[in-house]
Design a protein around this motif. Sequence first.
Motif, PDB file in Angstrom:
ATOM      1  N   GLY A  54       0.792  -1.220   0.000  1.00 44.23           N
ATOM      2  CA  GLY A  54       0.000   0.000   0.000  1.00 44.23           C
ATOM      3  C   GLY A  54       0.821   1.263   0.000  1.00 44.23           C
ATOM      4  O   GLY A  54       2.041   1.249  -0.145  1.00 44.23           O
ATOM      5  N   LEU A  55       0.097   2.353   0.176  1.00 46.02           N
ATOM      6  CA  LEU A  55       0.682   3.687   0.266  1.00 46.02           C
ATOM      7  C   LEU A  55       0.390   4.248   1.642  1.00 46.02           C
ATOM      8  O   LEU A  55      -0.577   3.837   2.289  1.00 46.02           O
ATOM      9  CB  LEU A  55       0.065   4.610  -0.785  1.00 46.02           C
ATOM     10  CG  LEU A  55       0.373   4.237  -2.219  1.00 46.02           C
ATOM     11  CD1 LEU A  55      -0.882   3.843  -2.930  1.00 46.02           C
ATOM     12  CD2 LEU A  55       1.071   5.374  -2.917  1.00 46.02           C
ATOM     13  N   TYR A  56       1.199   5.214   2.055  1.00 47.67           N
ATOM     14  CA  TYR A  56       0.993   5.821   3.366  1.00 47.67           C
ATOM     15  C   TYR A  56       1.411   7.284   3.332  1.00 47.67           C
ATOM     16  O   TYR A  56       2.254   7.693   2.529  1.00 47.67           O
ATOM     17  CB  TYR A  56       1.753   5.066   4.462  1.00 47.67           C
ATOM     18  CG  TYR A  56       3.228   4.931   4.177  1.00 47.67           C
ATOM     19  CD1 TYR A  56       4.139   5.870   4.673  1.00 47.67           C
ATOM     20  CD2 TYR A  56       3.717   3.882   3.402  1.00 47.67           C
ATOM     21  CE1 TYR A  56       5.488   5.745   4.401  1.00 47.67           C
ATOM     22  CE2 TYR A  56       5.066   3.765   3.133  1.00 47.67           C
ATOM     23  CZ  TYR A  56       5.947   4.702   3.626  1.00 47.67           C
ATOM     24  OH  TYR A  56       7.292   4.596   3.350  1.00 47.67           O
ATOM     25  N   VAL A  57       0.786   8.064   4.211  1.00 48.36           N
ATOM     26  CA  VAL A  57       1.082   9.491   4.350  1.00 48.36           C
ATOM     27  C   VAL A  57       1.265   9.762   5.832  1.00 48.36           C
ATOM     28  O   VAL A  57       0.380   9.451   6.632  1.00 48.36           O
ATOM     29  CB  VAL A  57      -0.074  10.360   3.796  1.00 48.36           C
ATOM     30  CG1 VAL A  57       0.213  11.834   4.003  1.00 48.36           C
ATOM     31  CG2 VAL A  57      -0.351  10.052   2.332  1.00 48.36           C
ATOM     32  N   PHE A  58       2.397  10.324   6.217  1.00 44.48           N
ATOM     33  CA  PHE A  58       2.583  10.822   7.575  1.00 44.48           C
ATOM     34  C   PHE A  58       2.001  12.232   7.585  1.00 44.48           C
ATOM     35  O   PHE A  58       2.411  13.076   6.783  1.00 44.48           O
ATOM     36  CB  PHE A  58       4.061  10.884   7.955  1.00 44.48           C
ATOM     37  CG  PHE A  58       4.749   9.543   8.010  1.00 44.48           C
ATOM     38  CD1 PHE A  58       4.042   8.355   8.135  1.00 44.48           C
ATOM     39  CD2 PHE A  58       6.126   9.475   7.955  1.00 44.48           C
ATOM     40  CE1 PHE A  58       4.689   7.133   8.196  1.00 44.48           C
ATOM     41  CE2 PHE A  58       6.787   8.255   8.016  1.00 44.48           C
ATOM     42  CZ  PHE A  58       6.073   7.082   8.139  1.00 44.48           C
ATOM     43  N   ALA A  59       1.029  12.488   8.478  1.00 40.58           N
ATOM     44  CA  ALA A  59       0.297  13.753   8.416  1.00 40.58           C
ATOM     45  C   ALA A  59       0.086  14.365   9.791  1.00 40.58           C
ATOM     46  O   ALA A  59       0.057  13.675  10.799  1.00 40.58           O
ATOM     47  CB  ALA A  59      -1.054  13.523   7.745  1.00 40.58           C
ATOM     48  N   ARG A  60      -0.066  15.669   9.768  1.00 41.00           N
ATOM     49  CA  ARG A  60      -0.463  16.400  10.981  1.00 41.00           C
ATOM     50  C   ARG A  60      -1.747  17.154  10.659  1.00 41.00           C
ATOM     51  O   ARG A  60      -2.013  17.488   9.503  1.00 41.00           O
ATOM     52  CB  ARG A  60       0.628  17.350  11.448  1.00 41.00           C
ATOM     53  CG  ARG A  60       0.776  18.588  10.605  1.00 41.00           C
ATOM     54  CD  ARG A  60       1.694  19.631  11.283  1.00 41.00           C
ATOM     55  NE  ARG A  60       1.710  20.828  10.490  1.00 41.00           N
ATOM     56  CZ  ARG A  60       2.777  21.309   9.884  1.00 41.00           C
ATOM     57  NH1 ARG A  60       3.945  20.705   9.997  1.00 41.00           N
ATOM     58  NH2 ARG A  60       2.697  22.406   9.184  1.00 41.00           N
ATOM     59  N   LEU A  61      -2.521  17.401  11.687  1.00 43.44           N
ATOM     60  CA  LEU A  61      -3.768  18.138  11.531  1.00 43.44           C
ATOM     61  C   LEU A  61      -3.502  19.598  11.861  1.00 43.44           C
ATOM     62  O   LEU A  61      -3.016  19.914  12.946  1.00 43.44           O
ATOM     63  CB  LEU A  61      -4.848  17.553  12.439  1.00 43.44           C
ATOM     64  CG  LEU A  61      -6.268  18.049  12.216  1.00 43.44           C
ATOM     65  CD1 LEU A  61      -6.706  17.863  10.761  1.00 43.44           C
ATOM     66  CD2 LEU A  61      -7.218  17.309  13.142  1.00 43.44           C
ATOM     67  N   ASP A  62      -3.797  20.460  10.920  1.00 43.23           N
ATOM     68  CA  ASP A  62      -3.566  21.891  11.064  1.00 43.23           C
ATOM     69  C   ASP A  62      -4.915  22.595  10.949  1.00 43.23           C
ATOM     70  O   ASP A  62      -5.380  22.883   9.848  1.00 43.23           O
ATOM     71  CB  ASP A  62      -2.603  22.377   9.972  1.00 43.23           C
ATOM     72  CG  ASP A  62      -2.264  23.858  10.079  1.00 43.23           C
ATOM     73  OD1 ASP A  62      -2.522  24.448  11.149  1.00 43.23           O
ATOM     74  OD2 ASP A  62      -1.755  24.410   9.098  1.00 43.23           O
ATOM     75  N   LEU A  63      -5.540  22.817  12.107  1.00 42.66           N
ATOM     76  CA  LEU A  63      -6.852  23.470  12.096  1.00 42.66           C
ATOM     77  C   LEU A  63      -6.697  24.962  11.899  1.00 42.66           C
ATOM     78  O   LEU A  63      -5.766  25.551  12.430  1.00 42.66           O
ATOM     79  CB  LEU A  63      -7.587  23.172  13.397  1.00 42.66           C
ATOM     80  CG  LEU A  63      -7.918  21.699  13.612  1.00 42.66           C
ATOM     81  CD1 LEU A  63      -8.555  21.492  14.964  1.00 42.66           C
ATOM     82  CD2 LEU A  63      -8.822  21.172  12.511  1.00 42.66           C
ATOM     83  N   PRO A  64      -7.492  25.605  11.127  1.00 42.82           N
ATOM     84  CA  PRO A  64      -8.705  25.109  10.470  1.00 42.82           C
ATOM     85  C   PRO A  64      -8.462  24.582   9.051  1.00 42.82           C
ATOM     86  O   PRO A  64      -9.410  24.267   8.342  1.00 42.82           O
ATOM     87  CB  PRO A  64      -9.586  26.349  10.407  1.00 42.82           C
ATOM     88  CG  PRO A  64      -8.603  27.458  10.165  1.00 42.82           C
ATOM     89  CD  PRO A  64      -7.370  27.061  10.960  1.00 42.82           C
ATOM     90  N   HIS A  65      -7.223  24.457   8.634  1.00 39.84           N
ATOM     91  CA  HIS A  65      -6.923  24.128   7.237  1.00 39.84           C
ATOM     92  C   HIS A  65      -7.060  22.656   6.897  1.00 39.84           C
ATOM     93  O   HIS A  65      -7.272  22.298   5.749  1.00 39.84           O
ATOM     94  CB  HIS A  65      -5.516  24.615   6.882  1.00 39.84           C
ATOM     95  CG  HIS A  65      -5.324  26.059   7.170  1.00 39.84           C
ATOM     96  ND1 HIS A  65      -5.955  27.049   6.459  1.00 39.84           N
ATOM     97  CD2 HIS A  65      -4.605  26.698   8.118  1.00 39.84           C
ATOM     98  CE1 HIS A  65      -5.630  28.227   6.940  1.00 39.84           C
ATOM     99  NE2 HIS A  65      -4.814  28.044   7.959  1.00 39.84           N
ATOM    100  N   GLY A  66      -6.901  21.775   7.845  1.00 41.44           N
ATOM    101  CA  GLY A  66      -7.028  20.350   7.580  1.00 41.44           C
ATOM    102  C   GLY A  66      -5.700  19.623   7.649  1.00 41.44           C
ATOM    103  O   GLY A  66      -4.738  20.090   8.271  1.00 41.44           O
TER     104      GLY A  66
END
Length: 104
Positions: free
Chosen positions: A29-41
């Motif tokens: 599969g594929l993967y994304v390491f992500a952070r949540l940046d409110l209010p932008h997503g």
Amino acid sequence: MTDVPRVWWLNHEFHVYQANAVTWNAVPGLYVFARLDLPHGWVPLYVGESGDLSSRLSGHPKWPEAARLGATHIHARIEPFGEERLKIEKQLIAAYQPWLNRNP
């Protein structure tokens, strides 16, 4: 049973997991390491692919830096076909230019 949240990167659906709350299966599969940046997503910090998510994500060399940059979640998508994984990975990197893909 609780449904796993989902997010779309371009036109590709990914499941959203807290980084420390999942045991990965030995699937391609594929993967994304992500952070949540409110209010932008969601902000993608690193995009990758693997023929075996369990071995790739266990002790991933980019995770410590991604965590320092605020990553708290891993978005994952099963994709059995290697050529398709590479194509999607390339599309996502080109579209979002994740920091850790640009600065190895």
